[in-house]
Design an enzyme around this catalytic site. Structure first.
Site, PDB file in Angstrom:
ATOM      1  N   TRP A  71       0.832  -1.223   0.000  1.00 36.84           N
ATOM      2  CA  TRP A  71       0.000   0.000   0.000  1.00 36.84           C
ATOM      3  C   TRP A  71       0.862   1.268   0.000  1.00 36.84           C
ATOM      4  O   TRP A  71       1.810   1.396   0.776  1.00 36.84           O
ATOM      5  CB  TRP A  71      -0.889  -0.003   1.249  1.00 36.84           C
ATOM      6  CG  TRP A  71      -1.539   1.319   1.519  1.00 36.84           C
ATOM      7  CD1 TRP A  71      -0.999   2.360   2.236  1.00 36.84           C
ATOM      8  CD2 TRP A  71      -2.814   1.776   1.065  1.00 36.84           C
ATOM      9  NE1 TRP A  71      -1.880   3.425   2.258  1.00 36.84           N
ATOM     10  CE2 TRP A  71      -3.001   3.094   1.546  1.00 36.84           C
ATOM     11  CE3 TRP A  71      -3.829   1.190   0.300  1.00 36.84           C
ATOM     12  CZ2 TRP A  71      -4.145   3.832   1.295  1.00 36.84           C
ATOM     13  CZ3 TRP A  71      -4.973   1.932   0.048  1.00 36.84           C
ATOM     14  CH2 TRP A  71      -5.126   3.232   0.540  1.00 36.84           C
ATOM     15  N   MET A  72       0.480   2.232  -0.840  1.00 42.87           N
ATOM     16  CA  MET A  72       1.113   3.564  -0.798  1.00 42.87           C
ATOM     17  C   MET A  72       0.016   4.621  -0.748  1.00 42.87           C
ATOM     18  O   MET A  72      -0.999   4.496  -1.438  1.00 42.87           O
ATOM     19  CB  MET A  72       1.951   3.778  -2.058  1.00 42.87           C
ATOM     20  CG  MET A  72       2.426   5.217  -2.231  1.00 42.87           C
ATOM     21  SD  MET A  72       3.494   5.453  -3.667  1.00 42.87           S
ATOM     22  CE  MET A  72       2.376   5.091  -4.995  1.00 42.87           C
ATOM     23  N   ASN A  73       0.220   5.687   0.053  1.00 43.69           N
ATOM     24  CA  ASN A  73      -0.646   6.859  -0.093  1.00 43.69           C
ATOM     25  C   ASN A  73       0.202   8.104  -0.307  1.00 43.69           C
ATOM     26  O   ASN A  73       1.034   8.069  -1.232  1.00 43.69           O
ATOM     27  CB  ASN A  73      -1.705   6.976   1.011  1.00 43.69           C
ATOM     28  CG  ASN A  73      -1.202   6.929   2.427  1.00 43.69           C
ATOM     29  OD1 ASN A  73      -0.605   5.957   2.845  1.00 43.69           O
ATOM     30  ND2 ASN A  73      -1.446   7.964   3.196  1.00 43.69           N
ATOM     31  N   ASP A  74       0.010   9.174   0.441  1.00 43.00           N
ATOM     32  CA  ASP A  74       0.609  10.485   0.134  1.00 43.00           C
ATOM     33  C   ASP A  74       2.084  10.426  -0.284  1.00 43.00           C
ATOM     34  O   ASP A  74       2.868   9.703   0.311  1.00 43.00           O
ATOM     35  CB  ASP A  74       0.595  11.401   1.361  1.00 43.00           C
ATOM     36  CG  ASP A  74      -0.607  11.229   2.234  1.00 43.00           C
ATOM     37  OD1 ASP A  74      -1.535  10.507   1.868  1.00 43.00           O
ATOM     38  OD2 ASP A  74      -0.610  11.827   3.323  1.00 43.00           O
ATOM     39  N   GLN A 114       4.160   7.659   1.782  1.00 38.82           N
ATOM     40  CA  GLN A 114       3.555   6.918   2.881  1.00 38.82           C
ATOM     41  C   GLN A 114       3.361   5.488   2.412  1.00 38.82           C
ATOM     42  O   GLN A 114       2.664   5.235   1.416  1.00 38.82           O
ATOM     43  CB  GLN A 114       2.204   7.555   3.242  1.00 38.82           C
ATOM     44  CG  GLN A 114       2.343   8.942   3.829  1.00 38.82           C
ATOM     45  CD  GLN A 114       2.737   8.898   5.287  1.00 38.82           C
ATOM     46  OE1 GLN A 114       1.913   8.656   6.159  1.00 38.82           O
ATOM     47  NE2 GLN A 114       4.008   9.118   5.577  1.00 38.82           N
ATOM     48  N   TRP A 117       4.070   9.703   9.722  1.00 40.88           N
ATOM     49  CA  TRP A 117       3.113  10.241   8.756  1.00 40.88           C
ATOM     50  C   TRP A 117       3.709  11.366   7.928  1.00 40.88           C
ATOM     51  O   TRP A 117       4.888  11.665   8.043  1.00 40.88           O
ATOM     52  CB  TRP A 117       1.835  10.683   9.487  1.00 40.88           C
ATOM     53  CG  TRP A 117       1.086   9.525  10.087  1.00 40.88           C
ATOM     54  CD1 TRP A 117       1.396   8.189   9.979  1.00 40.88           C
ATOM     55  CD2 TRP A 117      -0.088   9.591  10.885  1.00 40.88           C
ATOM     56  NE1 TRP A 117       0.488   7.431  10.668  1.00 40.88           N
ATOM     57  CE2 TRP A 117      -0.437   8.266  11.234  1.00 40.88           C
ATOM     58  CE3 TRP A 117      -0.887  10.633  11.355  1.00 40.88           C
ATOM     59  CZ2 TRP A 117      -1.549   7.968  12.006  1.00 40.88           C
ATOM     60  CZ3 TRP A 117      -1.999  10.343  12.131  1.00 40.88           C
ATOM     61  CH2 TRP A 117      -2.335   9.027  12.453  1.00 40.88           C
ATOM     62  N   SER A 118       2.826  12.037   7.172  1.00 37.05           N
ATOM     63  CA  SER A 118       3.313  12.971   6.161  1.00 37.05           C
ATOM     64  C   SER A 118       4.035  14.183   6.741  1.00 37.05           C
ATOM     65  O   SER A 118       3.861  14.526   7.915  1.00 37.05           O
ATOM     66  CB  SER A 118       2.148  13.452   5.311  1.00 37.05           C
ATOM     67  OG  SER A 118       1.692  12.365   4.563  1.00 37.05           O
ATOM     68  N   ASP A 128       1.040  16.941   9.331  1.00 41.48           N
ATOM     69  CA  ASP A 128       1.508  17.248   7.978  1.00 41.48           C
ATOM     70  C   ASP A 128       2.151  18.632   7.866  1.00 41.48           C
ATOM     71  O   ASP A 128       1.692  19.498   7.101  1.00 41.48           O
ATOM     72  CB  ASP A 128       0.354  17.114   6.959  1.00 41.48           C
ATOM     73  CG  ASP A 128      -0.433  15.826   7.132  1.00 41.48           C
ATOM     74  OD1 ASP A 128       0.163  14.851   7.620  1.00 41.48           O
ATOM     75  OD2 ASP A 128      -1.634  15.793   6.803  1.00 41.48           O
ATOM     76  N   GLU A 174      -5.899  18.397   5.830  1.00 42.43           N
ATOM     77  CA  GLU A 174      -4.721  17.533   5.767  1.00 42.43           C
ATOM     78  C   GLU A 174      -3.730  18.111   4.753  1.00 42.43           C
ATOM     79  O   GLU A 174      -4.102  18.846   3.825  1.00 42.43           O
ATOM     80  CB  GLU A 174      -5.118  16.120   5.330  1.00 42.43           C
ATOM     81  CG  GLU A 174      -5.997  15.407   6.345  1.00 42.43           C
ATOM     82  CD  GLU A 174      -6.225  13.936   6.011  1.00 42.43           C
ATOM     83  OE1 GLU A 174      -6.059  13.108   6.906  1.00 42.43           O
ATOM     84  OE2 GLU A 174      -6.578  13.628   4.850  1.00 42.43           O
TER      85      GLU A 174
END
Ligand code: DQQ
Length: 573
Positions: A54-57, A73, A118-119, A185, A239
């Site tokens: 899984w990848m996000n930001d 992320q 986190w970001s 963030d 965010e």
């Protein structure tokens, strides 16, 4: 025998020279980076994705000594989001297109980030050294801000990062009125008029969304400013805020600490967790009051313009000092159910990096894929002057690898025909709604491309324009660009929302559409980047070589194709 010996020597020399050139990377890859998932239909050819999971930001973008760094992320343990396991995945590139994946740059290891890294952002300090500020989800599940520095600045890939012993640098609490589960963030820092560093961090108080401001002299001790940089009631959590200057007069990028007020405007982008979309406003940074003021007509809520009217979230820009441009990247999530992602073993892509600048109107940003992407173009198919007759024309574009392509088409509608356009209904202010309602053939449009299409059109994603008159007696028009996924796959479970965007152009000029197609992602740039729509599609029939590309016109009036170029695209590293 002699042949075999020479063959072995040749192979040995080849491998040795490869290892000498790539020793650092190869070792890194062998030790920590999982093998890439290959040979799956929806894996991309030239869009970045991690080897698996899984990848996000994307977070902390930067260029350092000519090498671009992409941090993201990442869940190292699976293809679903697990916020408590999130690390900073890391990849580097010299051209923004071919990426080498490294082991994660930051992983949960300290009380201040044990429940997730986190970001955040990178800031290049005045001495040229990069530092990371990131949100740690701490042992009490509070969101705190932490600092990390490169362990070894002579390593060109900056693969190892050291966390500051002073972490956490900024903590939320009742005294400073920061909600501990809504404080995350941090942006790239900038230097204010008083010579102090500033960062802004996303937050929420009740339903008020806000960008909290902190100042610091040494980048370690941060003090909360009495006022936020900006806020707006009723918007929920902000965010991944991004705050940056843009030049007023040209498309060059501007560094974050540039304050020549007459030459620049400021942009504030927030990712609204309520809607999962990114919205920006254009305005002025009042350095004396230390607040951001959006220009008239802009409100920092979901009425604000979006970078992209499809799937695109938690985006971030950085100043590319090598090419004096500002680059925007965004996370493009899957449109498939979680169980499909788990089966594939991966989820999440990054959009192609886009150069971003202030358009001539001063009211919208313009985005365009970085020029480096054009190096992947191979065979070109070209059409000049063709008429797409009204009433249901569909023409195939032959000779291109339609599952992995870059297509640019210029349409022209005659002035006489523009007068015959339908009048837009007074209540039609939402382009997505218009695209969802007005798919039927009538007036000017829909005309455009059918991409990721099966031979007999059992499956296709149509990207098209529709043109409306503002009033019966008016020569003013509204241009809508749509991306309709409703027929994109025979598979039922996917999100097939039809997306729409207004394109701020006069249809008396040429109408252009550029589409980047890459197996399961379609990125569209209308009006030379004035409106963008990204979508994810998962066809069953239109896969690999069985994918086709068509131009079409289902409106009643003729439309000219002044030119169409379609390039097959090579895969990147
Ligand atoms: N994703 C991160 C947060 C951020 C959110 C966690 C946005 O820091 O607010 O992975 O997608």
């Amino acid at each position: 025998m002699a042949n075999t010996l020479w063959y072995n020597i040749a192979i040995f020399l080849l491998i040795s020279s490869f290892l000498a050139d790539n020793a650092v990377v190869v070792l890194d890859a062998f030790h920590h980076v999982p093998n890439k998932i290959k040979n799956q239909p929806y894996r991309t050819g030239y869009h970045f994705q991690p080897p698996k999971n899984w990848m996000n930001d994307w977070t902390g973008p930067m260029v350092y000594k000519g090498i671009y760094h992409l941090f993201y992320q990442w869940n190292p343990n699976g293809a679903v989001m697990e916020v408590n396991d999130t690390v900073w995945g890391h990849a580097t590139s010299t051209d923004l297109i071919n990426w080498i994946t490294h082991s994660p740059a930051i992983k949960p290891s300290r009380p201040s980030d044990i429940n997730g890294c986190w970001s955040g952002s990178v800031t290049i300090l005045p001495d040229g050294k990069p530092v990371i500020l990131y949100t740690g989800n701490d042992r009490y599940n509070r969101q705190v801000q932490n600092l990390a520095k490169p362990k070894n600045l002579t390593d060109p890939y900056l693969r190892h990062w050291t966390k500051s012993p002073e972490n956490p640098l900024v903590t939320p609490n009742a005294v400073n009125h920061i909600n501990s589960t809504a404080f995350r963030d941090p942006t790239t820092a900038w230097i204010g008029r008083d010579g102090q560093w500033r960062i802004t961090t996303g937050s929420q108080e009740g339903r008020r969304g806000l960008a909290i401001l902190h100042t610091s002299r040494d980048f370690v001790r941060w003090k909360k400013s009495p006022k936020p940089l900006h806020y707006h009631d009723g918007t929920g959590m902000w965010e991944c805020p991004d705050f940056f200057p843009v030049a007023r007069s040209d498309s060059h990028g501007v560094d974050t600490t540039t304050f020549r007020e007459k030459m620049i405007k400021h942009v504030l982008k927030v990712s609204l967790s309520d809607t999962y979309f990114d919205y920006y406003t254009i305005g002025t940074y009042d350095q004396v009051r230390d607040v951001y003021v959006p220009d008239n007509g802009f409100v920092q809520d979901k009425t604000a313009p979006r970078y992209d009217y499809g799937k695109f979230y938690a985006s971030k820009t950085f100043y590319d000092s090598v090419n004096q441009r500002r680059i925007l990247w965004g996370w493009v999530n899957e449109s498939s159910p979680e169980k499909d992602n788990a089966n594939k073993g991966w989820a999440g892509l990054q959009a192609i990096p886009r150069k971003v600048w202030l358009g001539e109107s001063g009211k919208r940003l313009v985005q365009w894929p970085v020029k480096e992407i054009e190096r992947l173009r191979t065979t070109q198919v070209k059409w000049g002057n063709k008429v797409l007759k009204g009433g249901g024309t569909v023409m195939e574009v032959h000779g291109v690898t339609a599952s992995q392509a870059d297509v640019e088409v210029f349409f022209k509608v005659s002035g006489l025909d523009l007068e015959k356009a339908d009048v837009i209904e007074p209540g039609w202010t939402d382009p997505q709604m218009i695209c969802s309602l007005k798919n039927a053939s009538s007036g000017l449009g829909p005309f455009g491309l059918m991409v990721m299409a099966s031979k007999n059109l059992e499956e296709y994603t149509s990207v098209y324009f529709r043109i409306f008159k503002v009033r019966e007696d008016s020569k003013e028009h509204v241009v809508v660009m749509c991306s309709d996924q409703s027929r994109s796959s025979l598979e039922k479970g996917n999100d097939k929302t039809t997306y729409g965007a207004f394109v701020d152009i006069s249809p008396y000029q040429t109408l252009s559409l550029r589409t980047l197609i890459d197996n399961s992602i379609v990125e569209n740039f209308g009006g030379k980047g004035k409106a963008c729509i990204t979508s994810r599609v998962y066809p069953k029939l239109a896969v690999g070589e069985r994918t086709h590309l068509f131009a079409f016109n289902k409106g009643s009036q003729n439309v000219d194709v002044l030119s169409l170029s379609a390039w097959s695209m090579k895969s990147s590293l």
